[in-house]
Scaffold this active site. Structure first.
Site, PDB file in Angstrom:
ATOM      1  N   TYR A   1      -3.297  -0.446  10.445  1.00 32.27           N
ATOM      2  CA  TYR A   1      -3.144  -0.703   9.010  1.00 32.27           C
ATOM      3  C   TYR A   1      -1.740  -0.318   8.544  1.00 32.27           C
ATOM      4  O   TYR A   1      -1.062  -1.076   7.840  1.00 32.27           O
ATOM      5  CB  TYR A   1      -4.217   0.071   8.237  1.00 32.27           C
ATOM      6  CG  TYR A   1      -4.233  -0.217   6.748  1.00 32.27           C
ATOM      7  CD1 TYR A   1      -4.918  -1.312   6.234  1.00 32.27           C
ATOM      8  CD2 TYR A   1      -3.555   0.610   5.849  1.00 32.27           C
ATOM      9  CE1 TYR A   1      -4.937  -1.577   4.872  1.00 32.27           C
ATOM     10  CE2 TYR A   1      -3.572   0.357   4.485  1.00 32.27           C
ATOM     11  CZ  TYR A   1      -4.264  -0.733   4.003  1.00 32.27           C
ATOM     12  OH  TYR A   1      -4.269  -0.995   2.647  1.00 32.27           O
TER      13      TYR A   1
ATOM     14  N   SER B   1       0.865  -1.192   0.000  1.00 35.79           N
ATOM     15  CA  SER B   1       0.000   0.000   0.000  1.00 35.79           C
ATOM     16  C   SER B   1       0.893   1.229   0.000  1.00 35.79           C
ATOM     17  O   SER B   1       2.069   1.154   0.389  1.00 35.79           O
ATOM     18  CB  SER B   1      -0.869   0.003   1.263  1.00 35.79           C
ATOM     19  OG  SER B   1      -1.492   1.257   1.448  1.00 35.79           O
TER      20      SER B   1
HETATM   21  N1  LIG Z   1      -8.330  -0.308  -2.561  1.00 36.15           N
HETATM   22  C1  LIG Z   1      -7.271   0.465  -2.361  1.00 36.15           C
HETATM   23  O1  LIG Z   1      -7.297   1.690  -2.588  1.00 36.15           O
HETATM   24  C2  LIG Z   1      -5.984  -0.132  -1.868  1.00 36.15           C
HETATM   25  C3  LIG Z   1      -4.855   0.679  -1.800  1.00 36.15           C
HETATM   26  C4  LIG Z   1      -3.650   0.116  -1.359  1.00 36.15           C
HETATM   27  C5  LIG Z   1      -3.600  -1.204  -1.003  1.00 36.15           C
HETATM   28  N2  LIG Z   1      -4.723  -1.974  -1.062  1.00 36.15           N
HETATM   29  C6  LIG Z   1      -4.598  -3.367  -0.647  1.00 36.15           C
HETATM   30  O2  LIG Z   1      -5.030  -4.188  -1.709  1.00 36.15           O
HETATM   31  C7  LIG Z   1      -5.634  -5.376  -1.195  1.00 36.15           C
HETATM   32  C8  LIG Z   1      -7.024  -5.522  -1.765  1.00 36.15           C
HETATM   33  O3  LIG Z   1      -7.755  -4.338  -1.476  1.00 36.15           O
HETATM   34  P1  LIG Z   1      -9.222  -4.110  -2.068  1.00 36.15           P
HETATM   35  O4  LIG Z   1      -9.477  -2.647  -2.006  1.00 36.15           O
HETATM   36  O5  LIG Z   1      -9.363  -4.816  -3.373  1.00 36.15           O
HETATM   37  O6  LIG Z   1     -10.091  -4.796  -0.929  1.00 36.15           O
HETATM   38  P2  LIG Z   1     -11.586  -5.367  -0.968  1.00 36.15           P
HETATM   39  O7  LIG Z   1     -12.167  -5.073   0.385  1.00 36.15           O
HETATM   40  O8  LIG Z   1     -12.312  -4.908  -2.174  1.00 36.15           O
HETATM   41  O9  LIG Z   1     -11.325  -6.955  -1.099  1.00 36.15           O
HETATM   42  C9  LIG Z   1     -10.631  -7.633  -0.116  1.00 36.15           C
HETATM   43  C10 LIG Z   1     -11.004  -9.091  -0.181  1.00 36.15           C
HETATM   44  O10 LIG Z   1     -10.244  -9.765   0.843  1.00 36.15           O
HETATM   45  C11 LIG Z   1     -11.102 -10.672   1.486  1.00 36.15           C
HETATM   46  N3  LIG Z   1     -10.635 -10.964   2.821  1.00 36.15           N
HETATM   47  C12 LIG Z   1     -10.601 -10.123   3.900  1.00 36.15           C
HETATM   48  N4  LIG Z   1     -10.154 -10.776   4.977  1.00 36.15           N
HETATM   49  C13 LIG Z   1      -9.907 -12.046   4.590  1.00 36.15           C
HETATM   50  C14 LIG Z   1      -9.455 -13.206   5.276  1.00 36.15           C
HETATM   51  N5  LIG Z   1      -9.176 -13.187   6.596  1.00 36.15           N
HETATM   52  N6  LIG Z   1      -9.313 -14.356   4.572  1.00 36.15           N
HETATM   53  C15 LIG Z   1      -9.602 -14.378   3.255  1.00 36.15           C
HETATM   54  N7  LIG Z   1     -10.057 -13.331   2.559  1.00 36.15           N
HETATM   55  C16 LIG Z   1     -10.220 -12.169   3.228  1.00 36.15           C
HETATM   56  C17 LIG Z   1     -12.472  -9.981   1.494  1.00 36.15           C
HETATM   57  O11 LIG Z   1     -13.532 -10.914   1.722  1.00 36.15           O
HETATM   58  C18 LIG Z   1     -12.501  -9.344   0.111  1.00 36.15           C
HETATM   59  O12 LIG Z   1     -13.038 -10.227  -0.849  1.00 36.15           O
HETATM   60  C19 LIG Z   1      -5.605  -5.228   0.333  1.00 36.15           C
HETATM   61  O13 LIG Z   1      -4.471  -5.909   0.842  1.00 36.15           O
HETATM   62  C20 LIG Z   1      -5.473  -3.732   0.536  1.00 36.15           C
HETATM   63  O14 LIG Z   1      -4.863  -3.421   1.770  1.00 36.15           O
HETATM   64  C21 LIG Z   1      -5.909  -1.452  -1.486  1.00 36.15           C
END
Ligand SMILES: NC(=O)c1ccc[n+]([C@@H]2O[C@H](COP(=O)([O-])OP(=O)(O)OC[C@H]3O[C@@H](n4cnc5c(N)ncnc54)[C@H](O)[C@@H]3O)[C@@H](O)[C@H]2O)c1
Length: 178
Positions: free
Chosen positions: A158, A145
């Protein structure tokens, strides 16, 4: 990007957090490029919907309901992939949650939840997958991130987990990349 390329043909990928968001997009792209893909997520119904949609397009995928913060569930997930497809080439660690709070307002259970899902899960998945990745000279991609490198107010757990994920990734690179 040429999405017609089948550069991952014959390869097996595990994508965590693949029921939605970035993980879903990663899983779709890997499938479109020829990989067999395990759609790993703790949310069973949307994971199955993603798998069903990709299967209907002719791709070889399977949904595996797994809480990636549980060592026993991760071990069973990796075993299921190897039983089904005989190998692992790619691990994409995407599962993650965002929780807000300072060190003062974050409860102990919120702290543990964030660190377990965003950091410990990556250790667990890699711990169980690396013996198989060694055989294929496979690859691991961890979803960090901007908060791996910088921070803002009110995201103590986080930011801590995402900073530590960079350390874990560097450590694994030194231990295994060669
Ligand atoms: N969306 C953003 O802007 C952003 C920015 C930087 C980093 N990220 C990182 O990217 C990754 C995905 O983010 P996103 O925005 O697509 O998230 P999201 O919430 O859309 O999807 C996350 C998925 O992870 C699953 N999940 C959560 N806990 C879990 C567990 N214990 N076991 C199995 N599955 C689990 C959820 O059910 C969901 O399907 C994350 O690691 C997040 O920290 C996201």
């Amino acid at each position: 990007m040429n999405h017609g390329d089948k550069e991952f043909s014959g390869k097996v990928a595990i994508v965590t957090g693949a029921a939605m968001g970035i993980g879903q997009a990663v899983a779709e792209l890997l499938a479109e490029r020829g990989a067999k893909v395990a759609i790993v997520d703790r949310d069973e119904v949307p994971a199955k919907e993603v798998a069903d949609t990709l299967s209907a397009r002719g791709f070889e995928v399977r949904a595996i309901a797994t809480d990636v913060s549980s060592g026993a569930q991760v071990a069973a997930c990796i075993a299921e992939v190897v039983d089904a497809w005989g190998r692992i080439d790619i691990v994409s660690n995407n599962a993650g949650i965002q929780r807000y709070g300072t060190v003062e307002t974050t409860t102990e259970s919120e702290w543990d939840e964030v660190i377990d899902i965003n950091l410990k899960s990556v250790y667990l998945v890699c711990h169980h997958a690396i013996p198989h990745l060694r055989k294929t000279r496979g690859a691991i991609v961890n979803m960090a991130s901007v908060q791996s490198f910088a921070t803002q107010r009110g995201v103590a757990a986080y930011t801590t987990g995402k900073h530590a994920l960079i350390g874990l990734t560097r450590s694994m690179a030194l231990d295994f990349a060669g």
